[in-house]
Design a protein around this motif. Sequence first.
Motif, short mmCIF file in Angstrom:
data_model
loop_
_atom_site.label_atom_id
_atom_site.label_comp_id
_atom_site.label_asym_id
_atom_site.label_seq_id
_atom_site.Cartn_x
_atom_site.Cartn_y
_atom_site.Cartn_z
N ILE A 140 0.85 -1.19 0.00
CA ILE A 140 0.00 0.00 0.00
C ILE A 140 0.88 1.24 0.00
CG2 ILE A 140 -1.66 1.30 1.36
CD1 ILE A 140 -2.78 -1.36 2.28
N GLU A 141 0.59 2.15 -0.91
CA GLU A 141 1.35 3.40 -0.99
C GLU A 141 0.63 4.45 -0.15
OE1 GLU A 141 2.81 4.57 -4.84
OE2 GLU A 141 2.45 2.54 -5.57
N ASN A 142 1.19 4.74 1.01
CA ASN A 142 0.56 5.67 1.94
C ASN A 142 0.36 7.06 1.35
OD1 ASN A 142 0.21 3.97 4.26
ND2 ASN A 142 2.42 3.99 4.48
N THR A 163 -1.64 1.18 8.01
CA THR A 163 -2.18 0.86 9.34
C THR A 163 -3.69 0.64 9.28
OG1 THR A 163 -0.40 2.13 10.37
CG2 THR A 163 -2.32 1.63 11.73
N ILE A 164 -4.41 1.49 8.55
CA ILE A 164 -5.87 1.31 8.47
C ILE A 164 -6.19 0.00 7.78
CG2 ILE A 164 -6.42 2.49 6.29
CD1 ILE A 164 -8.42 2.87 9.49
N LYS A 216 -4.71 -2.76 8.16
CA LYS A 216 -4.61 -3.81 9.16
C LYS A 216 -5.81 -3.79 10.11
CE LYS A 216 0.41 -3.79 9.08
NZ LYS A 216 1.61 -3.32 9.74
N ILE A 217 -6.36 -2.60 10.36
CA ILE A 217 -7.44 -2.43 11.33
C ILE A 217 -8.82 -2.62 10.69
CG2 ILE A 217 -8.58 -0.74 12.83
CD1 ILE A 217 -5.80 0.54 13.21
N ALA A 218 -9.04 -1.96 9.56
CA ALA A 218 -10.36 -1.96 8.90
C ALA A 218 -10.15 -1.85 7.39
CB ALA A 218 -11.21 -0.81 9.41
N PRO A 219 -9.73 -2.94 6.75
CA PRO A 219 -9.37 -2.88 5.33
C PRO A 219 -10.51 -2.45 4.40
CG PRO A 219 -9.40 -5.15 6.11
CD PRO A 219 -9.55 -4.28 7.30
N VAL A 220 -11.75 -2.65 4.80
CA VAL A 220 -12.87 -2.28 3.93
C VAL A 220 -12.91 -0.77 3.66
CG1 VAL A 220 -14.64 -2.02 5.71
CG2 VAL A 220 -15.30 -2.78 3.43
N ILE A 221 -12.33 0.03 4.53
CA ILE A 221 -12.33 1.48 4.29
C ILE A 221 -11.58 1.82 3.01
CG2 ILE A 221 -10.29 2.12 5.64
CD1 ILE A 221 -13.57 4.06 5.68
N LEU A 222 -10.58 1.02 2.66
CA LEU A 222 -9.86 1.28 1.41
C LEU A 222 -10.73 0.93 0.19
CD1 LEU A 222 -6.25 0.14 2.32
CD2 LEU A 222 -7.26 2.43 2.44
#
Length: 113
Positions: free
Chosen positions: A2-4, A63-64, A66-72
């Motif tokens: 993932i490119e932050n 980081t997101i 890892k926590i809540a991938p659906v947001i991407l």
Amino acid sequence: MIENDIYGGFIVSRNVYNGIPVRYSFREKSSIKQLNGWNLLSEKDDDEYIKNPDNFIIINAETINKIAPVILEIFEAPYGADLFWLYEEGVFIGFYDLKSERETTIDEILENS
């Protein structure tokens, strides 16, 4: 990988960061170019908790993911998106759109962008 830099920063409650499931997310236009406008709150965050800015942190896309991938998956939703996260027996099953007051799909969320 993932490119932050592509995504920018997400504002999340410390409860979300510490593993409490996301209950609510909304996207607003940010006056800070490094932020993407996404805000995520946990199922434990009440009005008193939300009023304290120390209860929030900015995290990157890696980081997101890892926590809540659906947001991407809904990252490109328009500003003004206002979503309640639905769970069944502790497993994420979808979204409830608070603006249209009905359950919605990722495709429908993105169609509004």
